[in-house]
Scaffold this motif. Structure first.
Motif, PDB file in Angstrom:
ATOM      1  N   ALA A   1       1.213  13.284   8.730  1.00  9.58           N
ATOM      2  CA  ALA A   1       2.185  12.252   8.372  1.00  9.58           C
ATOM      3  C   ALA A   1       1.558  11.264   7.398  1.00  9.58           C
ATOM      4  O   ALA A   1       0.441  10.780   7.620  1.00  9.58           O
ATOM      5  CB  ALA A   1       2.661  11.527   9.627  1.00  9.58           C
ATOM      6  N   LEU A   2       2.254  10.964   6.313  1.00  8.47           N
ATOM      7  CA  LEU A   2       1.737  10.026   5.334  1.00  8.47           C
ATOM      8  C   LEU A   2       1.757   8.619   5.920  1.00  8.47           C
ATOM      9  O   LEU A   2       2.746   8.195   6.519  1.00  8.47           O
ATOM     10  CB  LEU A   2       2.572  10.082   4.063  1.00  8.47           C
ATOM     11  N   SER A   3       0.652   7.913   5.767  1.00  9.95           N
ATOM     12  CA  SER A   3       0.505   6.581   6.345  1.00  9.95           C
ATOM     13  C   SER A   3      -0.520   5.802   5.542  1.00  9.95           C
ATOM     14  O   SER A   3      -1.498   6.378   5.030  1.00  9.95           O
ATOM     15  CB  SER A   3       0.044   6.683   7.805  1.00  9.95           C
TER      16      SER A   3
ATOM     17  N   ALA B   1       0.855  -1.194   0.000  1.00 10.73           N
ATOM     18  CA  ALA B   1       0.000   0.000   0.000  1.00 10.73           C
ATOM     19  C   ALA B   1       0.890   1.242   0.000  1.00 10.73           C
ATOM     20  O   ALA B   1       0.748   2.143   0.826  1.00 10.73           O
ATOM     21  CB  ALA B   1      -0.953  -0.001   1.182  1.00 10.73           C
ATOM     22  N   LEU B   2       1.842   1.260  -0.930  1.00  9.60           N
ATOM     23  CA  LEU B   2       2.877   2.275  -0.936  1.00  9.60           C
ATOM     24  C   LEU B   2       2.316   3.673  -1.182  1.00  9.60           C
ATOM     25  O   LEU B   2       1.368   3.867  -1.928  1.00  9.60           O
ATOM     26  CB  LEU B   2       3.924   1.952  -1.997  1.00  9.60           C
ATOM     27  N   HIS B   3       2.962   4.653  -0.524  1.00 11.18           N
ATOM     28  CA  HIS B   3       2.627   6.066  -0.705  1.00 11.18           C
ATOM     29  C   HIS B   3       3.928   6.848  -0.752  1.00 11.18           C
ATOM     30  O   HIS B   3       5.033   6.263  -0.739  1.00 11.18           O
ATOM     31  CB  HIS B   3       1.707   6.548   0.421  1.00 11.18           C
ATOM     32  N   ASP B   4       3.825   8.167  -0.809  1.00  9.51           N
ATOM     33  CA  ASP B   4       5.023   8.991  -0.962  1.00  9.51           C
ATOM     34  C   ASP B   4       5.986   8.852   0.208  1.00  9.51           C
ATOM     35  O   ASP B   4       7.190   9.098   0.056  1.00  9.51           O
ATOM     36  CB  ASP B   4       4.631  10.464  -1.138  1.00  9.51           C
ATOM     37  N   GLY B   5       5.479   8.473   1.389  1.00 11.61           N
ATOM     38  CA  GLY B   5       6.367   8.235   2.511  1.00 11.61           C
ATOM     39  C   GLY B   5       7.302   7.069   2.235  1.00 11.61           C
ATOM     40  O   GLY B   5       8.518   7.159   2.448  1.00 11.61           O
ATOM     41  N   HIS B   6       6.752   5.957   1.751  1.00 14.80           N
ATOM     42  CA  HIS B   6       7.597   4.815   1.374  1.00 14.80           C
ATOM     43  C   HIS B   6       8.561   5.201   0.260  1.00 14.80           C
ATOM     44  O   HIS B   6       9.752   4.851   0.292  1.00 14.80           O
ATOM     45  CB  HIS B   6       6.732   3.650   0.877  1.00 14.80           C
ATOM     46  N   LEU B   7       8.032   5.933  -0.721  1.00 18.98           N
ATOM     47  CA  LEU B   7       8.856   6.272  -1.876  1.00 18.98           C
ATOM     48  C   LEU B   7      10.020   7.174  -1.497  1.00 18.98           C
ATOM     49  O   LEU B   7      11.092   7.109  -2.108  1.00 18.98           O
ATOM     50  CB  LEU B   7       7.994   6.926  -2.958  1.00 18.98           C
ATOM     51  N   SER B   8       9.829   8.003  -0.468  1.00 15.10           N
ATOM     52  CA  SER B   8      10.936   8.853  -0.017  1.00 15.10           C
ATOM     53  C   SER B   8      12.081   7.998   0.526  1.00 15.10           C
ATOM     54  O   SER B   8      13.261   8.342   0.368  1.00 15.10           O
ATOM     55  CB  SER B   8      10.460   9.846   1.042  1.00 15.10           C
ATOM     56  N   LEU B   9      11.752   6.873   1.155  1.00 18.11           N
ATOM     57  CA  LEU B   9      12.779   5.953   1.650  1.00 18.11           C
ATOM     58  C   LEU B   9      13.486   5.268   0.488  1.00 18.11           C
ATOM     59  O   LEU B   9      14.710   5.100   0.501  1.00 18.11           O
ATOM     60  CB  LEU B   9      12.157   4.909   2.571  1.00 18.11           C
ATOM     61  N   VAL B  10      12.719   4.869  -0.513  1.00 14.27           N
ATOM     62  CA  VAL B  10      13.315   4.219  -1.681  1.00 14.27           C
ATOM     63  C   VAL B  10      14.229   5.193  -2.415  1.00 14.27           C
ATOM     64  O   VAL B  10      15.341   4.837  -2.835  1.00 14.27           O
ATOM     65  CB  VAL B  10      12.222   3.677  -2.623  1.00 14.27           C
TER      66      VAL B  10
ATOM     67  N   LEU C   1       3.875  -1.778  -7.539  1.00 11.94           N
ATOM     68  CA  LEU C   1       4.927  -2.064  -8.516  1.00 11.94           C
ATOM     69  C   LEU C   1       5.028  -0.962  -9.560  1.00 11.94           C
ATOM     70  O   LEU C   1       6.124  -0.612 -10.020  1.00 11.94           O
ATOM     71  CB  LEU C   1       4.667  -3.412  -9.175  1.00 11.94           C
ATOM     72  N   ALA C   2       3.885  -0.383  -9.925  1.00 11.56           N
ATOM     73  CA  ALA C   2       3.897   0.724 -10.881  1.00 11.56           C
ATOM     74  C   ALA C   2       4.619   1.940 -10.299  1.00 11.56           C
ATOM     75  O   ALA C   2       5.398   2.609 -10.988  1.00 11.56           O
ATOM     76  CB  ALA C   2       2.477   1.090 -11.284  1.00 11.56           C
ATOM     77  N   LEU C   3       4.362   2.226  -9.013  1.00  6.31           N
ATOM     78  CA  LEU C   3       5.044   3.349  -8.367  1.00  6.31           C
ATOM     79  C   LEU C   3       6.547   3.136  -8.326  1.00  6.31           C
ATOM     80  O   LEU C   3       7.341   4.041  -8.613  1.00  6.31           O
ATOM     81  CB  LEU C   3       4.505   3.549  -6.947  1.00  6.31           C
ATOM     82  N   LEU C   4       6.962   1.930  -7.968  1.00  7.66           N
ATOM     83  CA  LEU C   4       8.388   1.636  -7.889  1.00  7.66           C
ATOM     84  C   LEU C   4       9.044   1.695  -9.264  1.00  7.66           C
ATOM     85  O   LEU C   4      10.180   2.160  -9.411  1.00  7.66           O
ATOM     86  CB  LEU C   4       8.607   0.259  -7.267  1.00  7.66           C
ATOM     87  N   SER C   5       8.333   1.239 -10.297  1.00  6.65           N
ATOM     88  CA  SER C   5       8.884   1.242 -11.654  1.00  6.65           C
ATOM     89  C   SER C   5       9.143   2.652 -12.162  1.00  6.65           C
ATOM     90  O   SER C   5       9.989   2.855 -13.039  1.00  6.65           O
ATOM     91  CB  SER C   5       7.925   0.520 -12.610  1.00  6.65           C
ATOM     92  N   ALA C   6       8.427   3.622 -11.613  1.00  2.00           N
ATOM     93  CA  ALA C   6       8.567   4.999 -12.076  1.00  2.00           C
ATOM     94  C   ALA C   6       9.716   5.755 -11.410  1.00  2.00           C
ATOM     95  O   ALA C   6      10.048   6.866 -11.814  1.00  2.00           O
ATOM     96  CB  ALA C   6       7.258   5.760 -11.840  1.00  2.00           C
ATOM     97  N   LEU C   7      10.325   5.160 -10.388  1.00  2.00           N
ATOM     98  CA  LEU C   7      11.389   5.845  -9.648  1.00  2.00           C
ATOM     99  C   LEU C   7      12.736   5.665 -10.337  1.00  2.00           C
ATOM    100  O   LEU C   7      13.049   4.596 -10.861  1.00  2.00           O
ATOM    101  CB  LEU C   7      11.492   5.292  -8.223  1.00  2.00           C
ATOM    102  N   GLU C   8      13.541   6.726 -10.303  1.00  2.00           N
ATOM    103  CA  GLU C   8      14.901   6.616 -10.810  1.00  2.00           C
ATOM    104  C   GLU C   8      15.766   7.718 -10.210  1.00  2.00           C
ATOM    105  O   GLU C   8      15.260   8.739  -9.737  1.00  2.00           O
ATOM    106  CB  GLU C   8      14.944   6.693 -12.330  1.00  2.00           C
ATOM    107  N   HIS C   9      17.063   7.462 -10.207  1.00  2.00           N
ATOM    108  CA  HIS C   9      18.035   8.444  -9.708  1.00  2.00           C
ATOM    109  C   HIS C   9      19.254   8.405 -10.599  1.00  2.00           C
ATOM    110  O   HIS C   9      19.755   7.331 -10.942  1.00  2.00           O
ATOM    111  CB  HIS C   9      18.448   8.121  -8.265  1.00  2.00           C
ATOM    112  N   GLN C  10      19.731   9.593 -10.977  1.00  2.00           N
ATOM    113  CA  GLN C  10      20.922   9.711 -11.808  1.00  2.00           C
ATOM    114  C   GLN C  10      22.093  10.160 -10.950  1.00  2.00           C
ATOM    115  O   GLN C  10      22.152  11.320 -10.532  1.00  2.00           O
ATOM    116  CB  GLN C  10      20.700  10.731 -12.926  1.00  2.00           C
ATOM    117  N   PRO C  11      23.029   9.268 -10.632  1.00  2.00           N
ATOM    118  CA  PRO C  11      24.181   9.670  -9.816  1.00  2.00           C
ATOM    119  C   PRO C  11      25.047  10.693 -10.537  1.00  2.00           C
ATOM    120  O   PRO C  11      25.076  10.745 -11.777  1.00  2.00           O
ATOM    121  CB  PRO C  11      24.954   8.353  -9.623  1.00  2.00           C
TER     122      PRO C  11
END
Length: 344
Positions: A223-225, A44-53, A91-101
Protein backbone atom coordinates in the motif's frame (compact mmCIF):
# COMPACT_ATOMS: atom_id res chain seq x y z
CA UNK A 1 -3.34 36.02 1.73
CA UNK A 2 -3.35 33.72 -1.29
CA UNK A 3 -0.27 32.96 -3.30
CA UNK A 4 0.23 31.43 -6.71
CA UNK A 5 2.73 28.82 -7.77
CA UNK A 6 3.32 27.44 -11.20
CA UNK A 7 5.20 24.62 -12.83
CA UNK A 8 6.60 25.58 -16.25
CA UNK A 9 4.27 24.30 -18.92
CA UNK A 10 1.49 23.54 -16.42
CA UNK A 11 -1.59 25.42 -15.33
CA UNK A 12 -1.31 27.62 -12.25
CA UNK A 13 -2.98 26.54 -9.00
CA UNK A 14 -4.11 29.13 -6.46
CA UNK A 15 -2.82 28.38 -2.96
CA UNK A 16 -4.93 29.83 -0.15
CA UNK A 17 -3.11 30.30 3.14
CA UNK A 18 -5.95 31.91 5.10
CA UNK A 19 -9.48 30.78 5.85
CA UNK A 20 -10.85 34.19 4.83
CA UNK A 21 -9.38 34.07 1.34
CA UNK A 22 -10.41 30.48 0.79
CA UNK A 23 -13.99 31.26 1.81
CA UNK A 24 -14.15 34.11 -0.68
CA UNK A 25 -13.17 31.64 -3.39
CA UNK A 26 -15.69 29.08 -2.13
CA UNK A 27 -18.48 31.67 -2.15
CA UNK A 28 -17.88 32.13 -5.87
CA UNK A 29 -18.19 28.38 -6.40
CA UNK A 30 -21.51 28.40 -4.51
CA UNK A 31 -22.77 31.31 -6.61
CA UNK A 32 -21.89 29.53 -9.84
CA UNK A 33 -23.38 26.27 -8.48
CA UNK A 34 -20.24 24.29 -9.25
CA UNK A 35 -19.52 21.02 -7.47
CA UNK A 36 -16.41 20.96 -5.29
CA UNK A 37 -14.44 17.79 -4.59
CA UNK A 38 -12.07 17.72 -1.62
CA UNK A 39 -9.00 15.63 -0.83
CA UNK A 40 -7.52 16.36 2.64
CA UNK A 41 -3.83 15.43 2.99
CA UNK A 42 -0.84 16.02 5.23
CA UNK A 43 1.38 16.50 2.19
CA UNK A 44 4.32 14.32 1.11
CA UNK A 45 2.06 13.39 -1.78
CA UNK A 46 2.40 10.09 -3.65
CA UNK A 47 0.39 8.18 -6.23
CA UNK A 48 -2.11 7.14 -3.55
CA UNK A 49 -3.04 10.77 -2.90
CA UNK A 50 -3.03 11.51 -6.60
CA UNK A 51 -5.49 8.70 -7.26
CA UNK A 52 -7.94 10.48 -4.93
CA UNK A 53 -7.38 13.80 -6.69
CA UNK A 54 -7.92 12.16 -10.07
CA UNK A 55 -11.18 10.67 -8.83
CA UNK A 56 -12.30 14.13 -7.72
CA UNK A 57 -11.38 15.66 -11.08
CA UNK A 58 -13.58 13.11 -12.82
CA UNK A 59 -16.58 13.63 -10.54
CA UNK A 60 -16.47 17.37 -9.75
CA UNK A 61 -16.18 20.64 -11.61
CA UNK A 62 -13.72 22.00 -9.03
CA UNK A 63 -11.21 20.13 -6.87
CA UNK A 64 -9.56 21.36 -3.66
CA UNK A 65 -6.60 19.70 -1.94
CA UNK A 66 -5.61 20.65 1.59
CA UNK A 67 -2.09 20.19 2.93
CA UNK A 68 -1.86 20.40 6.71
CA UNK A 69 0.30 18.35 9.07
CA UNK A 70 -2.11 18.08 11.99
CA UNK A 71 -0.38 18.23 15.41
CA UNK A 72 -3.48 16.91 17.21
CA UNK A 73 -3.20 13.44 15.69
CA UNK A 74 0.39 12.89 16.84
CA UNK A 75 1.02 11.65 20.36
CA UNK A 76 3.96 13.27 22.20
CA UNK A 77 6.25 10.34 21.34
CA UNK A 78 5.29 10.23 17.65
CA UNK A 79 7.00 11.69 14.60
CA UNK A 80 5.46 15.16 14.15
CA UNK A 81 8.82 16.93 13.80
CA UNK A 82 10.18 14.41 11.31
CA UNK A 83 7.01 13.89 9.27
CA UNK A 84 8.03 14.57 5.64
CA UNK A 85 7.19 18.04 4.34
CA UNK A 86 7.66 18.36 0.59
CA UNK A 87 5.49 21.30 -0.46
CA UNK A 88 7.29 22.28 -3.73
CA UNK A 89 7.20 18.66 -4.90
CA UNK A 90 3.56 18.31 -3.84
CA UNK A 91 2.53 21.39 -5.81
CA UNK A 92 4.44 20.20 -8.87
CA UNK A 93 2.63 16.85 -8.76
CA UNK A 94 -0.75 18.52 -8.48
CA UNK A 95 0.06 20.96 -11.30
CA UNK A 96 0.68 18.03 -13.63
CA UNK A 97 -2.76 16.46 -13.12
CA UNK A 98 -5.61 16.99 -15.53
CA UNK A 99 -8.84 15.37 -16.68
CA UNK A 100 -10.76 15.90 -19.90
CA UNK A 101 -14.51 15.36 -19.36
CA UNK A 102 -16.52 13.73 -22.10
CA UNK A 103 -18.86 15.98 -24.10
CA UNK A 104 -21.83 14.42 -22.29
CA UNK A 105 -20.40 15.23 -18.85
CA UNK A 106 -22.17 17.77 -16.64
CA UNK A 107 -21.64 21.43 -17.54
CA UNK A 108 -18.62 22.11 -19.61
CA UNK A 109 -16.02 20.00 -21.34
CA UNK A 110 -12.97 22.06 -20.47
CA UNK A 111 -9.91 20.26 -19.14
CA UNK A 112 -10.06 20.00 -15.36
CA UNK A 113 -7.03 20.54 -13.16
CA UNK A 114 -6.83 20.96 -9.38
CA UNK A 115 -8.61 24.23 -8.65
CA UNK A 116 -7.10 25.25 -5.33
CA UNK A 117 -4.75 24.18 -2.56
CA UNK A 118 -5.70 25.09 1.00
CA UNK A 119 -2.55 25.53 3.08
CA UNK A 120 -3.63 26.78 6.52
CA UNK A 121 -1.38 27.62 9.45
CA UNK A 122 -1.50 25.85 12.78
CA UNK A 123 -2.59 29.11 14.38
CA UNK A 124 -5.60 29.41 12.07
CA UNK A 125 -6.64 25.80 12.57
CA UNK A 126 -6.17 25.89 16.36
CA UNK A 127 -6.90 29.44 17.58
CA UNK A 128 -6.55 28.35 21.22
CA UNK A 129 -3.19 26.74 20.51
CA UNK A 130 -2.37 23.05 20.32
CA UNK A 131 -0.33 20.72 22.51
CA UNK A 132 0.36 17.10 21.58
CA UNK A 133 -0.38 16.19 25.20
CA UNK A 134 -4.18 15.82 25.33
CA UNK A 135 -4.28 16.71 29.03
CA UNK A 136 -2.76 20.11 28.18
CA UNK A 137 -5.04 20.96 25.26
CA UNK A 138 -7.48 23.86 25.31
CA UNK A 139 -10.34 24.70 23.00
CA UNK A 140 -12.84 22.59 21.07
CA UNK A 141 -12.18 18.98 20.09
CA UNK A 142 -14.33 16.29 18.47
CA UNK A 143 -14.60 12.62 19.45
CA UNK A 144 -16.60 9.82 17.84
CA UNK A 145 -17.30 7.60 20.83
CA UNK A 146 -17.12 3.86 20.30
CA UNK A 147 -15.47 4.11 16.88
CA UNK A 148 -11.93 5.17 17.71
CA UNK A 149 -10.95 2.85 20.56
CA UNK A 150 -10.45 -0.39 18.62
CA UNK A 151 -8.11 -1.34 15.75
CA UNK A 152 -5.77 1.64 15.33
CA UNK A 153 -7.19 3.26 18.45
CA UNK A 154 -5.81 0.50 20.67
CA UNK A 155 -2.27 1.50 19.79
CA UNK A 156 -2.89 5.21 19.19
CA UNK A 157 -5.53 6.24 21.77
CA UNK A 158 -5.59 9.97 20.90
CA UNK A 159 -5.20 9.62 17.13
CA UNK A 160 -8.85 9.65 16.07
CA UNK A 161 -9.69 12.53 18.38
CA UNK A 162 -7.16 14.56 16.43
CA UNK A 163 -8.40 13.30 13.08
CA UNK A 164 -12.08 13.95 13.87
CA UNK A 165 -11.27 17.44 15.12
CA UNK A 166 -9.20 18.58 12.16
CA UNK A 167 -11.48 17.03 9.52
CA UNK A 168 -14.54 18.66 11.10
CA UNK A 169 -12.71 21.98 10.86
CA UNK A 170 -11.69 21.32 7.26
CA UNK A 171 -15.21 20.30 6.23
CA UNK A 172 -16.60 23.48 7.81
CA UNK A 173 -14.05 25.58 5.93
CA UNK A 174 -13.93 23.81 2.56
CA UNK A 175 -17.64 22.82 2.42
CA UNK A 176 -17.10 20.12 -0.20
CA UNK A 177 -19.79 18.57 -2.35
CA UNK A 178 -17.78 15.33 -2.27
CA UNK A 179 -14.81 14.24 -0.16
CA UNK A 180 -12.35 11.43 -0.93
CA UNK A 181 -10.41 9.15 1.42
CA UNK A 182 -8.27 6.08 0.77
CA UNK A 183 -9.27 2.57 1.83
CA UNK A 184 -5.84 2.06 3.40
CA UNK A 185 -7.05 4.17 6.33
CA UNK A 186 -10.38 2.34 6.46
CA UNK A 187 -11.13 2.98 10.15
CA UNK A 188 -10.51 6.68 9.68
CA UNK A 189 -12.81 6.83 6.66
CA UNK A 190 -15.63 4.86 8.31
CA UNK A 191 -15.34 6.94 11.48
CA UNK A 192 -15.55 10.17 9.47
CA UNK A 193 -18.57 8.89 7.56
CA UNK A 194 -20.22 8.31 10.94
CA UNK A 195 -19.14 11.78 12.10
CA UNK A 196 -20.70 13.69 9.22
CA UNK A 197 -23.95 11.76 9.72
CA UNK A 198 -24.07 12.25 13.48
CA UNK A 199 -23.33 15.97 13.19
CA UNK A 200 -25.72 16.40 10.23
CA UNK A 201 -23.04 18.13 8.18
CA UNK A 202 -24.35 19.31 4.80
CA UNK A 203 -20.93 19.37 3.15
CA UNK A 204 -20.34 16.49 2.67
CA UNK A 205 -23.21 14.17 3.55
CA UNK A 206 -22.31 10.55 4.45
CA UNK A 207 -23.16 9.30 0.96
CA UNK A 208 -20.77 11.85 -0.52
CA UNK A 209 -17.81 10.79 1.61
CA UNK A 210 -16.18 8.35 -0.78
CA UNK A 211 -13.72 5.61 0.18
CA UNK A 212 -11.45 4.87 -2.78
CA UNK A 213 -9.59 1.54 -3.17
CA UNK A 214 -6.04 1.49 -1.86
CA UNK A 215 -3.35 2.46 -4.36
CA UNK A 216 -0.60 -0.16 -4.39
CA UNK A 217 2.86 -0.80 -5.75
CA UNK A 218 2.30 -2.63 -9.01
CA UNK A 219 5.17 -5.03 -8.37
CA UNK A 220 4.47 -6.33 -4.86
CA UNK A 221 1.14 -4.88 -3.69
CA UNK A 222 2.53 -2.69 -0.89
CA UNK A 223 0.00 0.00 0.00
CA UNK A 224 1.35 3.41 -0.95
CA UNK A 225 1.99 5.53 2.14
CA UNK A 226 4.08 8.53 3.12
CA UNK A 227 5.56 6.37 5.87
CA UNK A 228 7.06 3.99 3.30
CA UNK A 229 9.84 6.56 2.93
CA UNK A 230 11.01 5.62 6.45
CA UNK A 231 11.74 2.01 5.43
CA UNK A 232 15.32 0.96 4.86
CA UNK A 233 15.96 -1.02 1.64
CA UNK A 234 16.06 -4.25 3.67
CA UNK A 235 12.82 -3.43 5.52
CA UNK A 236 11.13 -2.51 2.24
CA UNK A 237 11.68 -6.07 1.00
CA UNK A 238 9.63 -7.47 3.89
CA UNK A 239 6.92 -4.79 4.03
CA UNK A 240 4.63 -6.51 1.45
CA UNK A 241 4.24 -9.41 3.90
CA UNK A 242 1.39 -7.57 5.66
CA UNK A 243 -0.85 -7.36 2.60
CA UNK A 244 0.11 -10.85 1.49
CA UNK A 245 -0.93 -12.25 4.88
CA UNK A 246 -4.29 -10.46 4.70
CA UNK A 247 -4.89 -11.72 1.18
CA UNK A 248 -4.13 -15.27 2.24
CA UNK A 249 -6.38 -14.95 5.27
CA UNK A 250 -9.16 -13.62 3.04
CA UNK A 251 -8.89 -16.74 0.89
CA UNK A 252 -9.12 -18.91 4.01
CA UNK A 253 -12.25 -17.05 5.12
CA UNK A 254 -13.80 -17.44 1.66
CA UNK A 255 -13.14 -21.17 1.93
CA UNK A 256 -15.11 -21.37 5.18
CA UNK A 257 -12.70 -20.47 7.97
CA UNK A 258 -14.26 -18.68 10.94
CA UNK A 259 -12.98 -15.42 12.37
CA UNK A 260 -10.50 -17.02 14.79
CA UNK A 261 -9.08 -19.32 12.11
CA UNK A 262 -8.81 -16.47 9.61
CA UNK A 263 -6.88 -14.24 12.00
CA UNK A 264 -4.64 -17.14 13.01
CA UNK A 265 -3.85 -17.79 9.36
CA UNK A 266 -2.64 -14.21 8.89
CA UNK A 267 -0.60 -14.31 12.11
CA UNK A 268 1.10 -17.55 11.07
CA UNK A 269 2.14 -15.99 7.77
CA UNK A 270 3.50 -12.95 9.56
CA UNK A 271 5.41 -15.24 11.91
CA UNK A 272 7.13 -16.70 8.85
CA UNK A 273 8.04 -13.16 7.75
CA UNK A 274 9.31 -12.42 11.24
CA UNK A 275 11.60 -15.46 11.25
CA UNK A 276 12.87 -14.67 7.77
CA UNK A 277 13.42 -11.05 8.74
CA UNK A 278 15.56 -12.03 11.71
CA UNK A 279 17.87 -13.91 9.35
CA UNK A 280 18.39 -10.70 7.39
CA UNK A 281 18.63 -8.32 10.36
CA UNK A 282 15.11 -6.92 9.95
CA UNK A 283 12.72 -6.78 12.91
CA UNK A 284 9.13 -7.67 11.97
CA UNK A 285 6.73 -7.13 14.88
CA UNK A 286 2.95 -7.57 14.70
CA UNK A 287 0.82 -4.94 16.41
CA UNK A 288 -2.56 -6.48 15.60
CA UNK A 289 -4.64 -8.42 13.08
CA UNK A 290 -8.39 -8.13 13.61
CA UNK A 291 -11.80 -8.50 11.96
CA UNK A 292 -14.39 -5.78 12.56
CA UNK A 293 -17.92 -4.87 11.58
CA UNK A 294 -17.76 -1.85 9.20
CA UNK A 295 -20.92 -0.27 10.63
CA UNK A 296 -20.05 -0.42 14.33
CA UNK A 297 -16.31 -1.20 14.12
CA UNK A 298 -17.03 -3.82 16.79
CA UNK A 299 -14.80 -6.90 16.92
CA UNK A 300 -16.39 -9.96 15.33
CA UNK A 301 -17.08 -13.09 17.34
CA UNK A 302 -14.64 -15.96 16.82
CA UNK A 303 -17.29 -18.24 15.34
CA UNK A 304 -18.47 -15.87 12.59
CA UNK A 305 -18.04 -17.49 9.17
CA UNK A 306 -18.90 -16.62 5.59
CA UNK A 307 -22.23 -17.87 4.22
CA UNK A 308 -21.85 -20.73 1.75
CA UNK A 309 -24.90 -19.98 -0.43
CA UNK A 310 -25.53 -17.18 -2.93
CA UNK A 311 -26.76 -14.70 -0.32
CA UNK A 312 -24.57 -11.56 -0.31
CA UNK A 313 -22.17 -11.74 2.58
CA UNK A 314 -22.31 -9.03 5.22
CA UNK A 315 -19.05 -7.09 4.74
CA UNK A 316 -16.22 -7.49 7.21
CA UNK A 317 -13.03 -5.44 7.63
CA UNK A 318 -9.89 -7.56 8.00
CA UNK A 319 -7.05 -5.26 8.99
CA UNK A 320 -3.59 -5.34 10.47
CA UNK A 321 -0.67 -3.23 11.64
CA UNK A 322 2.94 -4.40 11.61
CA UNK A 323 6.24 -2.80 12.54
CA UNK A 324 9.06 -3.22 10.04
CA UNK A 325 12.03 -1.95 11.96
CA UNK A 326 10.95 1.47 13.29
CA UNK A 327 8.21 1.95 10.72
CA UNK A 328 4.63 0.97 11.49
CA UNK A 329 2.48 0.12 8.46
CA UNK A 330 -1.25 -0.61 8.24
CA UNK A 331 -3.40 -2.32 5.63
CA UNK A 332 -6.79 -3.98 5.19
CA UNK A 333 -9.08 -5.92 2.90
CA UNK A 334 -12.88 -5.98 2.78
CA UNK A 335 -14.40 -9.46 3.01
CA UNK A 336 -17.82 -10.12 1.53
CA UNK A 337 -20.00 -7.59 -0.25
CA UNK A 338 -18.22 -4.24 -0.11
CA UNK A 339 -21.04 -2.37 -1.86
CA UNK A 340 -21.68 0.87 -0.02
CA UNK A 341 -18.26 0.85 1.67
CA UNK A 342 -15.62 1.25 -1.02
CA UNK A 343 -16.37 3.28 -4.14
CA UNK A 344 -14.91 1.27 -7.02
Amino acid sequence: MSIFVSDPGSSRIPVFTTIKDYRSWRDQAFESRKSVGFVPTMGALHDGHLSLVKRSLVENELTVVSIFVNPAQFAPHEDLATYPRTLPHDLALLSALEHQPTPSAARGGATRTPSAVFLPSVKDMYPSGINQDVSQQKGTFVEVKGYGEQMEGRSRPTFFRGVATVVTKLFNIVQPTNAYFGQKDIQQALLLRRLVGDLHLPHPTPSRLHIVPTARDAADGLALSSRNAYLTPSERQFAPALYASLQGAARAWAAGANKRETVEWALKQLEVAKDDGEKHGVEVRVDYVEMNDPDTLGVLADEQVQLSDSTPVTPVVLSGAVWFGRTRLIDNVILGDQTGIVAN
